[in-house]
Every structure is written in C-alpha cells, then in structure tokens.
Design a protein around this motif. Structure first.
Motif, PDB file in Angstrom:
ATOM      1  N   ASP A 100       0.684  -0.899  -0.387  1.00 48.01           N
ATOM      2  CA  ASP A 100      -0.177   0.059  -0.055  1.00 48.01           C
ATOM      3  C   ASP A 100       1.278   1.173  -0.032  1.00 48.01           C
ATOM      4  O   ASP A 100       0.611   2.234  -0.464  1.00 48.01           O
ATOM      5  CB  ASP A 100      -0.905   0.204   0.952  1.00 48.01           C
ATOM      6  N   LEU A 101       1.781   1.307   1.248  1.00 49.70           N
ATOM      7  CA  LEU A 101       3.020   2.559   0.986  1.00 49.70           C
ATOM      8  C   LEU A 101       3.413   3.017  -0.306  1.00 49.70           C
ATOM      9  O   LEU A 101       3.594   3.798  -0.996  1.00 49.70           O
ATOM     10  CB  LEU A 101       3.897   2.053   2.191  1.00 49.70           C
ATOM     11  N   MET A 102       3.815   1.724  -0.825  1.00 45.27           N
ATOM     12  CA  MET A 102       4.449   2.012  -2.031  1.00 45.27           C
ATOM     13  C   MET A 102       4.026   1.995  -3.368  1.00 45.27           C
ATOM     14  O   MET A 102       3.968   2.805  -4.156  1.00 45.27           O
ATOM     15  CB  MET A 102       5.249   0.623  -3.031  1.00 45.27           C
ATOM     16  N   GLU A 103       2.581   1.785  -3.362  1.00 41.95           N
ATOM     17  CA  GLU A 103       1.595   2.292  -4.284  1.00 41.95           C
ATOM     18  C   GLU A 103       1.441   3.603  -4.442  1.00 41.95           C
ATOM     19  O   GLU A 103       1.050   4.491  -4.892  1.00 41.95           O
ATOM     20  CB  GLU A 103      -0.410   1.553  -3.793  1.00 41.95           C
ATOM     21  N   GLU A 104       1.455   4.125  -2.691  1.00 38.49           N
ATOM     22  CA  GLU A 104       0.835   5.661  -2.206  1.00 38.49           C
ATOM     23  C   GLU A 104       1.979   6.401  -2.733  1.00 38.49           C
ATOM     24  O   GLU A 104       2.121   7.506  -3.723  1.00 38.49           O
ATOM     25  CB  GLU A 104       0.948   5.937  -0.798  1.00 38.49           C
ATOM     26  N   VAL A 105       3.514   6.070  -2.835  1.00 40.44           N
ATOM     27  CA  VAL A 105       4.844   6.611  -3.193  1.00 40.44           C
ATOM     28  C   VAL A 105       4.525   6.916  -4.495  1.00 40.44           C
ATOM     29  O   VAL A 105       4.878   8.003  -5.110  1.00 40.44           O
ATOM     30  CB  VAL A 105       6.031   6.314  -2.522  1.00 40.44           C
ATOM     31  N   PRO A 138      10.431  24.552 -11.327  1.00 45.50           N
ATOM     32  CA  PRO A 138      11.869  25.248 -11.181  1.00 45.50           C
ATOM     33  C   PRO A 138      13.283  24.628 -10.213  1.00 45.50           C
ATOM     34  O   PRO A 138      14.145  24.265  -9.850  1.00 45.50           O
ATOM     35  CB  PRO A 138      12.079  26.476 -11.325  1.00 45.50           C
ATOM     36  N   GLU A 139      11.983  24.357  -9.145  1.00 50.51           N
ATOM     37  CA  GLU A 139      12.980  23.958  -8.122  1.00 50.51           C
ATOM     38  C   GLU A 139      12.136  22.432  -7.247  1.00 50.51           C
ATOM     39  O   GLU A 139      10.884  22.078  -6.961  1.00 50.51           O
ATOM     40  CB  GLU A 139      12.756  24.817  -7.115  1.00 50.51           C
ATOM     41  N   LEU A 140      12.156  21.219  -7.731  1.00 51.08           N
ATOM     42  CA  LEU A 140      11.661  19.989  -6.773  1.00 51.08           C
ATOM     43  C   LEU A 140      12.651  18.791  -5.699  1.00 51.08           C
ATOM     44  O   LEU A 140      13.316  18.596  -5.587  1.00 51.08           O
ATOM     45  CB  LEU A 140      11.625  19.537  -8.245  1.00 51.08           C
ATOM     46  N   PRO A 141      12.561  20.052  -4.170  1.00 52.83           N
ATOM     47  CA  PRO A 141      14.017  19.456  -3.207  1.00 52.83           C
ATOM     48  C   PRO A 141      12.817  18.151  -2.699  1.00 52.83           C
ATOM     49  O   PRO A 141      11.393  17.763  -2.723  1.00 52.83           O
ATOM     50  CB  PRO A 141      13.118  20.177  -2.553  1.00 52.83           C
ATOM     51  N   SER A 142      13.471  16.957  -2.839  1.00 50.13           N
ATOM     52  CA  SER A 142      13.670  15.671  -2.634  1.00 50.13           C
ATOM     53  C   SER A 142      14.470  14.797  -2.973  1.00 50.13           C
ATOM     54  O   SER A 142      16.376  15.467  -2.743  1.00 50.13           O
ATOM     55  CB  SER A 142      12.652  15.243  -3.874  1.00 50.13           C
ATOM     56  N   GLY A 168       5.323  25.060   7.578  1.00 49.40           N
ATOM     57  CA  GLY A 168       6.292  25.346   6.514  1.00 49.40           C
ATOM     58  C   GLY A 168       6.139  24.063   5.784  1.00 49.40           C
ATOM     59  O   GLY A 168       5.139  23.974   5.411  1.00 49.40           O
ATOM     60  N   ASP A 169       6.349  24.316   4.882  1.00 46.93           N
ATOM     61  CA  ASP A 169       6.043  23.092   3.439  1.00 46.93           C
ATOM     62  C   ASP A 169       6.275  21.613   3.958  1.00 46.93           C
ATOM     63  O   ASP A 169       6.835  20.634   4.568  1.00 46.93           O
ATOM     64  CB  ASP A 169       7.376  23.455   2.884  1.00 46.93           C
ATOM     65  N   ALA A 170       5.664  21.023   3.216  1.00 40.59           N
ATOM     66  CA  ALA A 170       4.843  19.591   3.739  1.00 40.59           C
ATOM     67  C   ALA A 170       5.922  18.874   2.948  1.00 40.59           C
ATOM     68  O   ALA A 170       5.938  18.898   1.608  1.00 40.59           O
ATOM     69  CB  ALA A 170       3.415  19.353   3.138  1.00 40.59           C
ATOM     70  N   PHE A 171       6.455  17.910   3.536  1.00 38.93           N
ATOM     71  CA  PHE A 171       7.644  16.517   2.844  1.00 38.93           C
ATOM     72  C   PHE A 171       6.714  15.766   3.423  1.00 38.93           C
ATOM     73  O   PHE A 171       5.872  14.767   4.350  1.00 38.93           O
ATOM     74  CB  PHE A 171       8.944  16.404   3.194  1.00 38.93           C
ATOM     75  N   LYS A 172       6.473  14.233   2.010  1.00 43.06           N
ATOM     76  CA  LYS A 172       5.843  13.420   2.709  1.00 43.06           C
ATOM     77  C   LYS A 172       6.988  12.384   3.046  1.00 43.06           C
ATOM     78  O   LYS A 172       8.759  12.061   1.654  1.00 43.06           O
ATOM     79  CB  LYS A 172       5.351  12.529   1.373  1.00 43.06           C
ATOM     80  N   LEU A 173       7.273  11.942   3.913  1.00 45.82           N
ATOM     81  CA  LEU A 173       8.979  10.672   3.742  1.00 45.82           C
ATOM     82  C   LEU A 173       8.140   9.815   4.163  1.00 45.82           C
ATOM     83  O   LEU A 173       7.409   8.810   5.006  1.00 45.82           O
ATOM     84  CB  LEU A 173       9.568  10.924   4.921  1.00 45.82           C
ATOM     85  N   ALA A 174       8.361   8.464   3.180  1.00 47.83           N
ATOM     86  CA  ALA A 174       8.268   6.800   3.570  1.00 47.83           C
ATOM     87  C   ALA A 174       9.431   5.921   3.173  1.00 47.83           C
ATOM     88  O   ALA A 174      10.128   6.510   2.760  1.00 47.83           O
ATOM     89  CB  ALA A 174       7.382   6.475   2.461  1.00 47.83           C
TER      90      ALA A 174
END
Length: 186
Positions: free
Chosen positions: A111-116, A128-132, A169-175
């Motif tokens: 499920d997690l991999m599907e979501e990512v 221009p900027e995609l912080p990842s 602040g900016d939301a980031f997803k951590l998986a």
C-alpha cells in the motif's frame, strides 16, 4: 512529452498491455509517421495506424504534427510520456480485501509503495525547484537483533516526525520501506 504518465484507468492499461502496441509506442519516443514506424517494425502502415489510433484514443500517444504526402495528409505521432507507470490498484490483490494497515505487514508495504508511486507521478516536473531525496542501501542484521533493529528504526522515524511535525512550513512526505532482500544471484 511528459517524463511519466501514471495509468489509473483500466482502459489505458488494456490498450498499453499488448506487445505490438508497446513496440509501436517505443518507436514513437521520437515523432514519427505510421509509415516510418511500420518500416522500422517490418509491418504494414495500416496495421501500425490501427495501433497508433488505439494509443491516441487512450491518451498514451498524440498527434504532434501532420504533413502532405502525394495530396494525402499524414499524421506525425509521438508517445505521450517517456515512461508509463501502471497503478497497482488496477491489478488488485489476490484474495480480495486489503489487510489492516499493520506497519509490519507486507500488505502495508505494498500500500505504501502504491501511495509513493502515485505521489511521485503527480509531481510537477516542470517546477524550477523540486526538493526531494532518494536514498537506498543495504543493512545486514543478525536474526537475533531483527526486532531491536526494527524498533530503533521506528523510534528514529518517530523522533523525526515529532521534531518536524508542526503545522507550519513546507509539507514533505517521508516513506521508508524495509524488507528482506532476495538472495544474491552470484
């Protein structure tokens, strides 16, 4: 042309998952006519045209230009994306219903991999900027320390979520995915 097209409709998957169409789509990585693709694949232009029309109708390819050849308008087509990702939701799970979201279950990892996969496909790659960040590595844990390792990993992540889990602040997803590695083929 997009980098990735995330397929969530069964009709798109059915159109794509035909070996001949995959070959036609590969040829359309560059703008080409059906006649050019047919020559490269050793097929008739009519057969290629049929497959191209199916790909266009499904949104997997598009007509990017046209030209006149002996008074007849000939379309120039190109694949809609460099890569196509098939949503695991289309395939479903053997056994029907999804398992409860137990953090230590294989079902939760799927499920997690599907979501990512869906989140990454939805990113605006033209920004221009995609912080990842993407990190991958291998850790070797003796069987008797497995539970200790998993506990430490969960504690470290909970600490990060607590420290940076504010509402501003900016939301980031951590998986993070942790799974047994298959046997080496050497």
């Amino acid at each position: 042309m997009r980098d990735v097209l995330y397929l969530e409709q069964i009709e798109q998957a059915e159109t794509l998952l035909k070996p001949q169409r995959v070959e036609v789509l590969r040829q359309l990585a560059e703008p080409r006519t059906c006649t050019e693709v047919a020559t490269r694949l050793g097929q008739t232009p009519q057969r290629v045209y049929y497959h191209v029309k199916q790909l266009v109708a499904a949104g997997l390819a598009e007509q990017v230009d046209s030209r006149k050849v002996r008074g007849i308008s000939e379309g120039i087509y190109q694949a809609a994306a460099r890569s196509y990702w098939l949503s695991p939701r289309l395939v479903g799970r053997v056994g029907g219903l999804r398992r409860a979201r137990d953090e230590l279950s294989l079902g939760h990892l799927l499920d997690l991999m599907e979501e990512v996969q869906a989140d990454v496909a939805a990113l605006d790659r033209t920004a221009p900027e995609l912080p990842s960040i993407g990190v991958s590595g291998e850790i070797r844990v003796p069987p008797e320390r497995r539970q200790e390792f998993l506990h430490d990993l969960q504690s470290t992540l909970r600490d990060l979520f607590t420290r940076y889990g504010g509402a501003e602040g900016d939301a980031f997803k951590l998986a993070v995915a942790c799974y047994p590695k298959g046997k080496d083929l050497d």
